[in-house]
Design a protein around this motif. Structure first.
Motif, PDB file in Angstrom:
ATOM      1  N   GLN A  71       5.130  26.926 -40.899  1.00  0.00           N
ATOM      2  CA  GLN A  71       5.718  26.387 -40.866  1.00  0.00           C
ATOM      3  C   GLN A  71       5.600  25.393 -42.107  1.00  0.00           C
ATOM      4  N   GLN A  90       8.601  22.462 -43.345  1.00  0.00           N
ATOM      5  CA  GLN A  90       9.200  21.302 -42.639  1.00  0.00           C
ATOM      6  C   GLN A  90      10.307  20.735 -43.668  1.00  0.00           C
ATOM      7  N   TYR A 125      13.929  27.888 -41.977  1.00  0.00           N
ATOM      8  CA  TYR A 125      13.715  27.419 -41.406  1.00  0.00           C
ATOM      9  C   TYR A 125      15.292  26.119 -41.779  1.00  0.00           C
TER      10      TYR A 125
END
Length: 123
Positions: free
Chosen positions: A1, A3, A112
């Motif tokens: 992931q 951010q 993302y």
């Protein structure tokens, strides 16, 4: 992931400058291609600028090409969008996006997204 956190938006008058920052975490930043998009009320999200992971190759929306500059600092895991000579039509929420592959201009090809930062340019 990955951010992504954008900062630097605000309310400015036409002709002013702003610098947006997008700090990334979660994956090695040097391997990410990064992009900036914007969305005005009632309009679709629009590509603004992108920078590749290697060699910092850049691409811009034609209407911002001579006014905006995208660059990255891999040591700080941050991508920037320097915006000069701002116009009212630049108003919108500006989003930072990351791509695990390579430089892209379609929003659907980014993996993302940040939460966005508001830029308002008054005339």
């Amino acid at each position: 992931q990955v951010q992504l956190v954008e900062t630097g938006g605000g309310l400015v008058q036409a002709g002013a400058s702003l610098r947006l920052s997008c700090a990334a975490s979660g994956r090695p930043f040097s391997g990410l291609a990064m992009g900036w998009f914007r969305q005005a009320p009632g309009k679709e999200r629009e590509f603004v600028a992108a920078i590749s992971s290697r060699f910092s190759i850049t691409n811009y929306l034609d209407s911002v090409k001579r006014r905006f500059s995208i660059y990255r600092d891999n040591a700080k895991s941050t991508v920037y969008l320097q915006m000069n000579s701002l116009k009212p039509e630049d108003t919108g929420v500006y989003y930072c996006a990351a791509n695990l592959d390579s430089i892209r201009i379609r929003a659907s090809e980014y993996d993302y997204w940040g939460q966005g930062t508001q830029v308002t340019v008054s005339s």
